[in-house]
Write an enzyme that holds these catalytic residues in place. Structure first.
Site, PDB file in Angstrom:
ATOM      1  CB  CYS A   2      -0.690   0.413   1.125  1.00 27.29           C
ATOM      2  SG  CYS A   2       0.021   0.044   2.404  1.00 27.29           S
ATOM      3  NE  ARG A  28       3.709   1.516  -2.602  1.00 28.03           N
ATOM      4  CZ  ARG A  28       5.362   1.115  -1.895  1.00 28.03           C
ATOM      5  NH1 ARG A  28       5.856   2.127  -2.764  1.00 28.03           N
ATOM      6  NH2 ARG A  28       4.939   0.868  -1.532  1.00 28.03           N
ATOM      7  CD1 TRP A  74      -3.516  -3.939  -2.822  1.00 28.27           C
ATOM      8  CD2 TRP A  74      -2.292  -6.397  -1.621  1.00 28.27           C
ATOM      9  NE1 TRP A  74      -3.787  -6.064  -3.473  1.00 28.27           N
ATOM     10  CE2 TRP A  74      -2.776  -6.880  -2.571  1.00 28.27           C
ATOM     11  CE3 TRP A  74      -1.981  -6.481  -0.690  1.00 28.27           C
ATOM     12  CZ2 TRP A  74      -2.311  -7.861  -2.834  1.00 28.27           C
ATOM     13  CZ3 TRP A  74      -1.518  -7.727  -0.916  1.00 28.27           C
ATOM     14  CH2 TRP A  74      -2.269  -8.803  -2.145  1.00 28.27           C
ATOM     15  CG  ASN A 100       3.571  -1.418   2.888  1.00 24.43           C
ATOM     16  OD1 ASN A 100       4.450  -0.482   2.622  1.00 24.43           O
ATOM     17  ND2 ASN A 100       3.270  -1.498   3.079  1.00 24.43           N
ATOM     18  N   GLY A 101       2.154  -3.491   5.551  1.00 26.24           N
ATOM     19  CA  GLY A 101       3.097  -5.159   5.436  1.00 26.24           C
ATOM     20  C   GLY A 101       1.774  -5.126   6.182  1.00 26.24           C
ATOM     21  CD  GLU A 434       6.432 -11.080 -18.927  1.00 26.74           C
ATOM     22  OE1 GLU A 434       6.642 -11.814 -17.559  1.00 26.74           O
ATOM     23  OE2 GLU A 434       6.113  -9.874 -18.526  1.00 26.74           O
ATOM     24  CE  LYS A 438       3.721  -8.194 -18.541  1.00 22.22           C
ATOM     25  NZ  LYS A 438       4.214  -8.206 -17.891  1.00 22.22           N
ATOM     26  CD  GLU A 441       1.126  -9.210 -15.150  1.00 27.66           C
ATOM     27  OE1 GLU A 441       1.398  -8.708 -14.440  1.00 27.66           O
ATOM     28  OE2 GLU A 441       1.745  -8.703 -16.426  1.00 27.66           O
ATOM     29  CG  HIS A 457       4.586 -33.848 -22.673  1.00 29.53           C
ATOM     30  ND1 HIS A 457       4.632 -35.269 -23.055  1.00 29.53           N
ATOM     31  CD2 HIS A 457       5.411 -33.225 -23.221  1.00 29.53           C
ATOM     32  CE1 HIS A 457       5.917 -35.588 -23.440  1.00 29.53           C
ATOM     33  NE2 HIS A 457       6.785 -34.488 -23.447  1.00 29.53           N
ATOM     34  CE  LYS A 556       5.776  -1.104 -11.991  1.00 35.44           C
ATOM     35  NZ  LYS A 556       5.156  -1.786 -13.073  1.00 35.44           N
TER      36      LYS A 556
END
Ligand code: GLU
Length: 561
Positions: A2, A28, A74, A100-101, A434, A438, A441, A457, A556
């Protein structure tokens, strides 16, 4: 994850300063937000949802005070509701805390405080902090001593900022989560990241783990866990606030995709000796073994980097998390927690990336990893002069690709597909991974990336005419030939095939659509192929009208395990 902001002593609009700081920290990721302003009493306003919801709740309320803190949350403990949003207050309503955390021992503290008669208004771990401060104040401590004593009781990883009614100061402490002070002549700021106050000052003081700070109208004081004064260096940050605008693009992500030529140029500048065909990094490394540790997009860069080291005969692997050993941070953020905690740092110099989904930082990581592998491990199976020339040409090649790409048209064709599979071999395997990440996301489409031979497989059972397969095929060697074999396998199951290729193999013959990349070295081909996949993901997401810069549930910087 956050954002924390705080300021003291700015004559004028404290609330406006806090809100614009929170705006810049939106990248963030957050799900609720709030502010506290200190005067003789304390005013707290907080709301679930975006900053606009907070602004609406603030409308018509005259909050003033020269001291304030703000927060974007967050959620980790308790759902994103108004009650769980920060700041949290104590029973008297005189102590406000943003955090935060995660406070790992909050359950024990909460039980202890509840037994003493404290009443809790939220589900958060955070709320124990204002009550701990309240207890100390009630026992006669001054504000600073009370906050210090409260922080001493906390276990876990956190950054906290605390204000107390009637006290013209913000107190802050950090353990594992970033906090930085901004220093100006008439005000002092505090935030999780520099952009929050960059508009007002470029002078910053980074707090280290375990440090405690007091900011007030006279400036700031930083102390260690035992209370001894720490003399801290004042750094000057160079980022231009303009750089954090969208510059006419619809989304930060698209702007950042287009910034790649510059990001790559900056990353490579002064580090490649073209004439000598050599790499010159200011790094002393001769590794016997290399372990890459990374998450998300950076994990894909790590897969790529590990392959480069292995090609040079140095055992290397990529992992999701580890402890110990000599560490080198490959990072964009100067002064970031990671850069400061690792033994060495190799900065990729991409400039700020606001879009939550990484784009230019991934490309620059791949470029930087080429430099690192060449310098630390040697050329391996590659011709150094050719690679150095390809790296020199890479920014121009990316520019050419951006100027002439069919990604938007191809993306529109497949917007409504059931799912997407991405395949590639060797260095194109991390690119496939990737590419799938992307797309997931930013478009919320289901996508998976595979080493090309793996699809059969198991997952081939899911392949139908409604699941496009994006094949990354570069060069004309064995890897390309074998991947073409895999393309035929999916084609036989009626899947549409989109080839991303430099045209050196004849994969076009088997593809329904082609996304071209310029002819280059196999290592830089991976970077260029990825740019096409970024654009493909972007245009699928845009056609679906997704919030590209701020995908749901994502942040982020991920600071919680
Ligand atoms: N653990 C706290 C909460 O859930 C803070 C989370 C954050 O970092 O925003 O409220």
């Amino acid at each position: 994850m956050c954002g924390i902001v705080g300021c003291v002593g700015r004559d004028g609009d404290t609330l406006g300063t806090l809100l614009s700081g929170l705006d810049t920290l939106e990248y963030r990721g957050y799900d609720s937000a709030g502010v506290a302003l200190v005067n003789d009493s304390l005013d707290v306003v907080k709301k679930a949802g975006e900053l606009d919801a907070l602004r609406a709740a603030l409308a018509g309320r005259a909050l003033d005070g020269r001291v304030g803190v703000g927060h974007t949350r967050w959620s980790t403990h308790g759902p994103p509701t108004d009650e769980n949003a920060h700041p949290h207050v104590d029973c008297t309503g005189e102590v406000a805390v943003v955090h935060n955390g995660i406070i790992e021992n909050y359950q024990t503290l909460r039980e202890e405080l509840a037994a003493d008669g404290h009443e809790f208004a939220s589900d958060t771990d955070t709320e124990v902090v204002p009550h701990l401060v309240e207890t100390e104040l009630a026992a006669g401590a001054d504000a600073e001593t009370a906050v210090r004593a409260a922080v001493d009781r906390l276990e876990g990883s956190f950054a906290v900022a605390v204000t107390v009614a009637g006290v013209e100061a913000v107190f802050a402490a950090r353990r594992d989560s970033p906090l930085v002070l901004g220093v100006d002549d008439d005000a002092t700021y505090l935030a999780s990241d520099v952009p929050a106050f960059r508009e007002y000052t470029d002078r910053v003081v980074y707090l280290d783990d375990g440090e405690f700070a007091r900011i007030d109208a006279d400036g700031y004081a930083v102390t260690g866990p035992d209370g001894t004064r720490h003399e801290k260096p004042v750094d000057t940050v160079e980022w231009d606030p303009e750089e954090t605008g969208k510059s006419g693009y619809d989304h930060y992500m698209l702007k950042e995709i287009h910034e790649q030529p510059r990001a790559l140029r900056q990353c490579l500048q002064g580090r490649v000796d073209e004439l000598g065909g050599r790499v010159a990094l200011d790094l002393d490394a001769d590794p016997e073994r290399v372990q890459f540790v990374a998450c998300g997009t950076s994990y894909h860069a790590a897969l790529y980097g590990a392959a480069l080291f292995r090609a040079a005969g140095v055992p290397a692997g990529a992992f999701y998390a580890r402890r110990g050993a000599r560490t080198l941070a490959v990072t964009n953020v100067v002064g970031s927690t990671m850069a400061r905690e690792c033994t060495d740092a190799l900065f990729i110099r991409s400039g700020p990336e606001i879009g939550v989904a990484a784009s230019k930082t991934f490309s620059a990581q791949l470029a930087a990893l080429n430099l690192l592998a060449l310098q630390a491990a040697g050329p391996g199976d590659t011709d150094v002069r050719r690679l150095v020339a390809a790296l020199r040409d890479l920014p121009g090649d990316v520019r050419a690709l951006l100027d002439d790409t069919d990604a938007a048209a191809v993306a529109r064709e497949y917007v409504d597909s059931d799912g997407f599979f991405f395949i590639g071999r060797r260095l194109n395997y991390p690119v496939a991974m990737e590419g799938a990440l992307k797309l997931k996301e930013i478009s919320y489409a289901h996508a998976e990336g595979f080493a090309a031979g793996e699809l059969k497989h198991g997952t081939l059972a899911l392949v139908t005419e409604d699941t496009p397969v994006i094949a990354v095929v570069t060069g004309d060697g064995e890897a390309a030939r074998k991947t073409i074999g895999n393309v035929k396998e999916v084609e036989a199951r009626s899947a549409p095939v989109i080839a991303v290729t430099d045209g050196m193999s004849d994969v076009e013959r088997y593809a329904d659509q082609v996304l071209d990349i310029p002819d280059t070295h196999p290592r830089t081909a991976a970077v260029l192929a990825n740019v096409q996949l970024q654009l493909f993901a972007y245009h699928v997401a845009d056609a679906l009208d997704r919030p590209i810069d701020k995908p749901r549930n994502l942040a982020k910087s991920v600071t919680v395990e």
